[in-house]
Motif scaffolding. Structure first.
Motif, PDB file in Angstrom:
ATOM      1  N   LEU A   1       0.824  -1.200   0.000  1.00  0.00           N
ATOM      2  CA  LEU A   1       0.000   0.000   0.000  1.00  0.00           C
ATOM      3  C   LEU A   1       0.864   1.258   0.000  1.00  0.00           C
ATOM      4  N   GLY A   2       1.972   1.235   0.756  1.00  0.00           N
ATOM      5  CA  GLY A   2       2.877   2.381   0.766  1.00  0.00           C
ATOM      6  C   GLY A   2       3.402   2.694  -0.624  1.00  0.00           C
ATOM      7  N   PHE A   3       3.825   1.651  -1.344  1.00  0.00           N
ATOM      8  CA  PHE A   3       4.332   1.807  -2.707  1.00  0.00           C
ATOM      9  C   PHE A   3       3.237   2.343  -3.629  1.00  0.00           C
ATOM     10  N   PHE A   4       2.066   1.735  -3.560  1.00  0.00           N
ATOM     11  CA  PHE A   4       0.962   2.100  -4.453  1.00  0.00           C
ATOM     12  C   PHE A   4       0.488   3.534  -4.202  1.00  0.00           C
ATOM     13  N   VAL A   5       0.283   3.894  -2.933  1.00  0.00           N
ATOM     14  CA  VAL A   5      -0.203   5.239  -2.612  1.00  0.00           C
ATOM     15  C   VAL A   5       0.829   6.289  -2.999  1.00  0.00           C
ATOM     16  N   GLY A   6       2.112   6.002  -2.781  1.00  0.00           N
ATOM     17  CA  GLY A   6       3.167   6.919  -3.192  1.00  0.00           C
ATOM     18  C   GLY A   6       3.129   7.180  -4.692  1.00  0.00           C
ATOM     19  N   PHE A   7       2.962   6.110  -5.474  1.00  0.00           N
ATOM     20  CA  PHE A   7       2.895   6.215  -6.933  1.00  0.00           C
ATOM     21  C   PHE A   7       1.681   7.036  -7.364  1.00  0.00           C
ATOM     22  N   VAL A   8       0.519   6.744  -6.762  1.00  0.00           N
ATOM     23  CA  VAL A   8      -0.722   7.418  -7.144  1.00  0.00           C
ATOM     24  C   VAL A   8      -0.697   8.901  -6.769  1.00  0.00           C
ATOM     25  N   VAL A   9      -0.241   9.203  -5.551  1.00  0.00           N
ATOM     26  CA  VAL A   9      -0.241  10.592  -5.082  1.00  0.00           C
ATOM     27  C   VAL A   9       0.651  11.460  -5.956  1.00  0.00           C
ATOM     28  N   VAL A  10       1.841  10.983  -6.302  1.00  0.00           N
ATOM     29  CA  VAL A  10       2.741  11.808  -7.118  1.00  0.00           C
ATOM     30  C   VAL A  10       2.188  12.003  -8.524  1.00  0.00           C
ATOM     31  N   LYS A  11       1.503  10.991  -9.053  1.00  0.00           N
ATOM     32  CA  LYS A  11       0.891  11.129 -10.378  1.00  0.00           C
ATOM     33  C   LYS A  11      -0.240  12.155 -10.348  1.00  0.00           C
ATOM     34  N   LEU A  12      -1.041  12.140  -9.280  1.00  0.00           N
ATOM     35  CA  LEU A  12      -2.129  13.108  -9.145  1.00  0.00           C
ATOM     36  C   LEU A  12      -1.580  14.533  -9.050  1.00  0.00           C
ATOM     37  N   ILE A  13      -0.495  14.699  -8.316  1.00  0.00           N
ATOM     38  CA  ILE A  13       0.124  16.025  -8.180  1.00  0.00           C
ATOM     39  C   ILE A  13       0.622  16.511  -9.537  1.00  0.00           C
ATOM     40  N   GLU A  14       1.250  15.631 -10.295  1.00  0.00           N
ATOM     41  CA  GLU A  14       1.766  16.013 -11.614  1.00  0.00           C
ATOM     42  C   GLU A  14       0.638  16.423 -12.561  1.00  0.00           C
ATOM     43  N   ILE A  15      -0.501  15.747 -12.455  1.00  0.00           N
ATOM     44  CA  ILE A  15      -1.652  16.091 -13.298  1.00  0.00           C
ATOM     45  C   ILE A  15      -2.234  17.442 -12.874  1.00  0.00           C
ATOM     46  N   CYS A  16      -2.407  17.633 -11.572  1.00  0.00           N
ATOM     47  CA  CYS A  16      -3.014  18.861 -11.060  1.00  0.00           C
ATOM     48  C   CYS A  16      -2.155  20.097 -11.305  1.00  0.00           C
ATOM     49  N   PHE A  17      -0.838  19.949 -11.269  1.00  0.00           N
ATOM     50  CA  PHE A  17       0.065  21.093 -11.399  1.00  0.00           C
ATOM     51  C   PHE A  17       0.792  21.121 -12.743  1.00  0.00           C
ATOM     52  N   LYS A  18       0.221  20.427 -13.701  1.00  0.00           N
ATOM     53  CA  LYS A  18       0.867  20.290 -15.013  1.00  0.00           C
ATOM     54  C   LYS A  18       1.134  21.636 -15.684  1.00  0.00           C
ATOM     55  N   SER A  19       0.195  22.565 -15.598  1.00  0.00           N
ATOM     56  CA  SER A  19       0.322  23.843 -16.297  1.00  0.00           C
ATOM     57  C   SER A  19       0.794  24.985 -15.393  1.00  0.00           C
ATOM     58  N   VAL A  20       1.174  24.672 -14.173  1.00  0.00           N
ATOM     59  CA  VAL A  20       1.628  25.700 -13.230  1.00  0.00           C
ATOM     60  C   VAL A  20       3.131  25.900 -13.365  1.00  0.00           C
ATOM     61  N   ASN A  21       3.569  27.157 -13.250  1.00  0.00           N
ATOM     62  CA  ASN A  21       4.988  27.491 -13.345  1.00  0.00           C
ATOM     63  C   ASN A  21       5.799  26.722 -12.300  1.00  0.00           C
ATOM     64  N   ARG A  22       6.909  26.097 -12.725  1.00  0.00           N
ATOM     65  CA  ARG A  22       7.711  25.257 -11.846  1.00  0.00           C
ATOM     66  C   ARG A  22       8.255  26.024 -10.636  1.00  0.00           C
ATOM     67  N   ARG A  23       8.627  27.285 -10.835  1.00  0.00           N
ATOM     68  CA  ARG A  23       9.164  28.069  -9.724  1.00  0.00           C
ATOM     69  C   ARG A  23       8.108  28.266  -8.630  1.00  0.00           C
ATOM     70  N   LYS A  24       6.863  28.510  -9.056  1.00  0.00           N
ATOM     71  CA  LYS A  24       5.780  28.682  -8.090  1.00  0.00           C
ATOM     72  C   LYS A  24       5.490  27.380  -7.344  1.00  0.00           C
ATOM     73  N   THR A  25       5.530  26.276  -8.078  1.00  0.00           N
ATOM     74  CA  THR A  25       5.265  24.985  -7.416  1.00  0.00           C
ATOM     75  C   THR A  25       6.367  24.644  -6.422  1.00  0.00           C
ATOM     76  N   ASN A  26       7.608  24.975  -6.748  1.00  0.00           N
ATOM     77  CA  ASN A  26       8.715  24.706  -5.822  1.00  0.00           C
ATOM     78  C   ASN A  26       8.532  25.455  -4.513  1.00  0.00           C
ATOM     79  N   LYS A  27       8.092  26.708  -4.612  1.00  0.00           N
ATOM     80  CA  LYS A  27       7.868  27.512  -3.418  1.00  0.00           C
ATOM     81  C   LYS A  27       6.734  26.920  -2.584  1.00  0.00           C
ATOM     82  N   PHE A  28       5.661  26.529  -3.273  1.00  0.00           N
ATOM     83  CA  PHE A  28       4.512  25.949  -2.574  1.00  0.00           C
ATOM     84  C   PHE A  28       4.870  24.629  -1.906  1.00  0.00           C
ATOM     85  N   PHE A  29       5.528  23.741  -2.659  1.00  0.00           N
ATOM     86  CA  PHE A  29       5.821  22.411  -2.130  1.00  0.00           C
ATOM     87  C   PHE A  29       6.961  22.418  -1.108  1.00  0.00           C
TER      88      PHE A  29
END
Length: 349
Positions: free
Chosen positions: A161-189
């Protein structure tokens, strides 16, 4: 059954075996905070979201809160560990066997720390207590199968479950922040990862703190003549375990931080946030359901899941191999050390 702090102190002063048992349990809690808790903050340090010194202080505080808050709400993990082995019979020999288990755990944990390998203190605890109970009872009747099955569930939960949830969560983040400026995302994250690191430290305390409270309860009951099935966890015990774990964490563990957060996978800030969030979710689920899981397993497998999302080659599988080997060896290794130590201690004392 409930024991006040003054009553406990009086018993320690009149029962040398209980005194030694208490000191050894506190030693194991301290070692857990020292060697295991750094896993919680490894990713936020490796991505430079927070400095190692500040991260260690943060982990110490939230480990303390995790033990105190979760134990006040839900004690199922503590009671699972309390009932995992049979220490019935001669209470003096039972306390001696419990001492032997604590010695075995400290030896195993310090050896793993020396080599910078993030072994599971939870598995060492379970293996050590089980090995000592087998020595005490002269066979596997000392193992409570209905409680041990929860350990197996925990292995599956923390690994897959740890492996699966880690994979899913990072994929969801990449989809949600796909069009956001990388510099802004770095500050947020960067800020978000500090928060998720604090949550991870909190859940580490919630899981591992309760496990050691369970062992403390066992020692208290044996000192009173039996392994009672009805025990109320006193506030002073929660505070004591919280403080000792927090002190252990404050000493730090850079070797473990390096192995988990730097050597295994190179993570960006959003990936570190994903790994911490995934691990925290799994630990919360297991704590609420009373399943004892390894925080080390959960955190490292969630990191692997995040790493694999970028490609299998992004994970340093040599480091993973060393970790898995240590995990596989922990149950038989620490169990055998505890069994032999218990046999020797019972003969001597």
């Amino acid at each position: 059954m409930s024991v006040s702090l003054s009553s406990f102190v009086s018993q320690m002063l009149t029962n040398p075996v209980l005194l030694v048992t208490t000191l050894l349990v506190l030693g194991v809690i301290f070692v857990n905070g020292w060697t295991d808790a750094p896993n919680a903050i490894a990713t936020c340090v490796s991505t430079r979201a927070i400095s190692p010194k500040k991260a260690i202080i943060m982990a110490a505080v939230f480990n303390f809160l995790g033990v105190l808050v979760m134990t006040s709400i839900n004690t199922t993990v503590a009671m699972t560990i309390y009932n995992i082995a049979d220490f019935g019979g001669d209470t003096h020999e039972a306390l001696v066997a419990l001492c032997a288990a604590m010695v075995a755990i400290v030896v195993w944990a310090v050896a793993a720390w020396w080599f910078g390998i993030p072994t599971s203190e939870s598995h060492a605890l379970i293996a050590g207590v089980s090995g000592a109970a087998v020595a005490l009872q002269g066979g596997f009747s000392g193992i409570n199968g209905s409680e041990w099955i929860k350990v197996i569930y925990g292995l599956l939960l923390s690994t897959f479950l740890g492996f699966f949830v880690g994979f899913v969560v990072v994929k969801l983040i990449e989809i949600c922040f796909k069009s956001v400026n990388r510099r802004k995302t770095n500050k947020f994250f960067s800020a978000a990862q500090v928060t998720s690191g604090a949550a991870m430290a909190f859940m580490h305390g919630a899981q591992d703190g309760q496990k050691f409270i369970g062992i403390f309860l066992l020692g208290l009951c044996l000192a009173n003549g039996e392994q009672s099935s009805d025990f109320a966890i006193p506030i002073w015990l929660m505070v004591l375990c919280s403080l000792v774990m927090g002190i252990g964490t404050s000493i730090g563990g850079y070797k473990i931080i390096k192995a988990v957060g730097m050597d295994m996978v190179n993570l960006e800030k959003y990936q570190g946030f994903a790994a911490d969030s995934a691990a925290s979710i799994c630990l919360l689920l297991s704590s609420v359901t009373g399943i004892p899981v390894s925080t080390t397993h959960t955190k490292t497998t969630s990191i692997m899941g995040v790493g694999v999302s970028r490609g299998i080659s992004k994970v340093n599988w040599l480091v993973v191999k060393d970790m898995v080997l240590t995990w596989v060896l922990t149950f038989p290794g620490c169990g055998i050390i505890a069994y032999l130590t218990a046999r020797v201690f019972i003969l001597i004392f």
